[in-house]
Design a protein around this motif. Structure first.
Motif, PDB file in Angstrom:
ATOM      1  N   LYS A  98      48.896   9.688   1.062  1.00  0.00           N
ATOM      2  CA  LYS A  98      48.883   7.503   2.152  1.00  0.00           C
ATOM      3  C   LYS A  98      48.200   7.500   0.256  1.00  0.00           C
ATOM      4  CE  LYS A  98      46.426   7.637   5.606  1.00  0.00           C
ATOM      5  NZ  LYS A  98      46.486   7.022   7.231  1.00  0.00           N
TER       6      LYS A  98
ATOM      7  N   GLN B 258      51.401  13.728   4.767  1.00  0.00           N
ATOM      8  CA  GLN B 258      51.024  12.103   3.919  1.00  0.00           C
ATOM      9  C   GLN B 258      49.486  11.735   4.431  1.00  0.00           C
ATOM     10  OE1 GLN B 258      53.704  12.984   5.943  1.00  0.00           O
ATOM     11  NE2 GLN B 258      55.759  12.118   5.499  1.00  0.00           N
ATOM     12  N   ASP B 259      49.471  12.158   6.207  1.00  0.00           N
ATOM     13  CA  ASP B 259      47.819  11.786   6.235  1.00  0.00           C
ATOM     14  C   ASP B 259      46.348  12.690   6.062  1.00  0.00           C
ATOM     15  OD1 ASP B 259      49.114   9.231   7.490  1.00  0.00           O
ATOM     16  OD2 ASP B 259      50.106  10.112   8.501  1.00  0.00           O
TER      17      ASP B 259
ATOM     18  N   PHE C 231      62.559   7.823   3.302  1.00  0.00           N
ATOM     19  CA  PHE C 231      61.547   6.720   3.333  1.00  0.00           C
ATOM     20  C   PHE C 231      61.448   5.816   2.960  1.00  0.00           C
ATOM     21  CE2 PHE C 231      60.002   9.620   6.816  1.00  0.00           C
ATOM     22  CZ  PHE C 231      59.157   9.131   7.231  1.00  0.00           C
TER      23      PHE C 231
ATOM     24  N   TYR D  70      54.048   5.466   2.343  1.00  0.00           N
ATOM     25  CA  TYR D  70      54.874   6.418   2.850  1.00  0.00           C
ATOM     26  C   TYR D  70      55.942   6.764   1.812  1.00  0.00           C
ATOM     27  CZ  TYR D  70      51.869   7.234   7.108  1.00  0.00           C
ATOM     28  OH  TYR D  70      50.862   7.789   7.790  1.00  0.00           O
TER      29      TYR D  70
ATOM     30  N   THR E   9      55.204  13.998  -0.248  1.00  0.00           N
ATOM     31  CA  THR E   9      53.753  13.893  -0.140  1.00  0.00           C
ATOM     32  C   THR E   9      53.729  15.139  -1.308  1.00  0.00           C
ATOM     33  OG1 THR E   9      53.450  14.520   2.422  1.00  0.00           O
ATOM     34  CG2 THR E   9      51.971  15.766   1.153  1.00  0.00           C
TER      35      THR E   9
ATOM     36  N   LEU F 102      53.901   9.524  12.286  1.00  0.00           N
ATOM     37  CA  LEU F 102      52.616   9.759  10.895  1.00  0.00           C
ATOM     38  C   LEU F 102      51.938   9.375  11.531  1.00  0.00           C
ATOM     39  CD1 LEU F 102      54.301   9.883   7.542  1.00  0.00           C
ATOM     40  CD2 LEU F 102      53.522  11.381   8.792  1.00  0.00           C
TER      41      LEU F 102
END
Length: 437
Positions: A59, A105-106, A168, A177, A181, A320
């Motif tokens: 992200k 993603q984080d 997504f 998102y 990834t 997430l």
């Protein structure tokens, strides 16, 4: 004393012992450069986990330059000013250790697990990764091929491996998102060396990381070693996490995706849900267990055991940091129609939205979560990751000790109300996932 009463006493004693074991003690502090340090002493076995979690994931990337965070998961094993190219993993294995990394993603998480007498080696390796890794054309080209091969093996040629991507990119239109990834291989091919170096300089800094050490350690000696290896790492500019909002979904979306790697179709229903730091996300985790938490769950009993119209059925909250996706899915058995499978799943969701689960089901739910919680904290690397998660997402390292209490406080009424709030037809995507001829 009768046998039943004796069993009750024994169960209570075991639960009490479990509650004591679940308390994770730790020491935490900050270095002057902003690196947050967490130390957990556990002398049950002569092992130690040395971990670093960076608050950077996919992200934090830009449109047209996706895949950088996952790429760095690989690239930062290339070597450093003091570690020859390709030697990082050899050093770990030759000293009795194991290592790996993973990216979401984080965040990105690196770890080594060593015999406890190799603690200093683990700290040196992670400090080398943070302080002066070698980021050059040779390493970028090498890892570019590694990532492409990983994508071919894990995604391009695996059955059902692209359903997350398909869901997504439809649930999220503004938020990063939107992409997966692993990112785009075209983006990685197009990126220049200077862009990779700038990405490292921006995100892989001590003030955007937490160093967590768990296992057979002496806390005071470990503090001295941490200071020796990490105090000289220069502080970076403050990292500001993206804050991007999505407009609410107000109308059911129905779409189709195709996968050349499957022979059996599937149907998905996906709902956009709140981020993992919210209480509602925790409640949705319990909703998942009611619907598909094992062979006695509602969807499995109904569709796999009784009606036998599904080969596989599941419900889970893909949680997430900023948002989540609650996903239900089913694969047909024989000639069962996807529309009928969707109807069966919707019926069970509707029951949750109107009727309270029974007291016995509620207790079973709590027991399932408690077992999962205890299992997640049995290995030192798992404890370290949970401690790191608490600090990274909530600036609350003690969340590891508060999570069970929070789950126990969730009521049957909350389970009903949260299901009613988020799992509605006008708030979802229905995706028919079909074989590609």
């Amino acid at each position: 004393m009768n046998k039943k009463k004796l069993m009750l006493i024994a169960t209570a004693a075991l639960m009490g012992a479990g509650a004591m074991a679940q308390q994770v003690k730790f020491v935490e502090y900050d270095l002057d450069n902003g690196l947050h340090v967490v130390l957990h002493q556990d002398k049950k076995a002569p092992v130690v986990a040395v971990t670093v979690m960076y608050h950077v994931g996919s992200k934090n990337e830009q449109v047209g330059r996706t895949g950088f965070a996952h790429f760095f998961e690989h690239l930062l094993f290339e070597g450093s000013d003091n570690i020859k190219r390709g030697e990082f993993m050899k050093i770990v294995s030759s000293n009795g250790g194991q290592n790996n990394a993973n990216t979401t993603q984080d965040r990105t998480f690196y770890y080594e697990v060593f015999p406890s007498n190799q603690l200093e080696l683990g700290l040196w390796l992670e400090s080398e990764r943070m302080l002066h890794p070698v980021i050059n054309e040779i390493g970028v080209k090498t890892q570019n091929e590694v990532v492409k091969e990983e994508k071919r093996m894990r995604i391009d040629n695996q059955p059902y491996a692209k359903f997350n991507e398909e869901i997504f990119k439809r649930l999220f239109t503004n938020h990063p998102y939107h992409w997966q990834t692993i990112g785009s291989m075209e983006d990685l091919d197009a990126a220049k060396l200077e862009e990779f170096q700038a990405f490292f300089k921006k995100f892989y800094v001590p003030n955007n990381a937490v160093l967590t050490i768990a296992g057979d350690i002496d806390v005071e000696k470990t503090k001295q070693l941490v200071a020796t290896y990490f105090s000289d790492v220069p502080k970076g500019a403050p990292v500001v996490q993206p804050s991007i909002k999505e407009a609410p979904i107000t109308k059911e979306m129905i779409d189709t995706a195709y996968d050349a790697n499957i022979q059996i179709p599937a149907v998905f229903a996906a709902y956009r849900t709140p981020g993992s730091t919210t209480r509602d996300a925790q409640v949705l985790g319990l909703v998942s267990k009611v619907l598909s938490g094992g062979a006695s769950s509602r969807l499995y009993k109904k569709m796999v055991d009784d009606k036998k119209n599904a080969l596989q059925v599941a419900a889970f909250n893909y949680s997430l940091e900023d948002y989540g996706a609650y996903i239900t899915l089913a694969l047909p058995n024989g000639n069962a129609k996807l529309e009928d499978l969707l109807k069966d799943m919707d019926e069970e969701v509707a029951k949750l939205q109107t009727d309270l689960i029974s007291e016995s089901d509620y207790q079973k739910l709590q027991n399932q979560f408690e077992n999962d919680y205890v299992s997640a904290n049995t290995k030192m690397v798992g404890v370290a990751e949970n401690l790191s998660d608490g600090y990274t997402y909530n600036k609350n390292t003690n969340e590891v000790n508060e999570e069970l209490k929070k789950i126990r406080s969730i009521t049957r009424e909350e389970i009903r109300d949260v299901a009613k709030k988020y799992l509605n037809k006008n708030q979802r995507l229905v995706l028919y996932y079909l074989p590609k001829k």
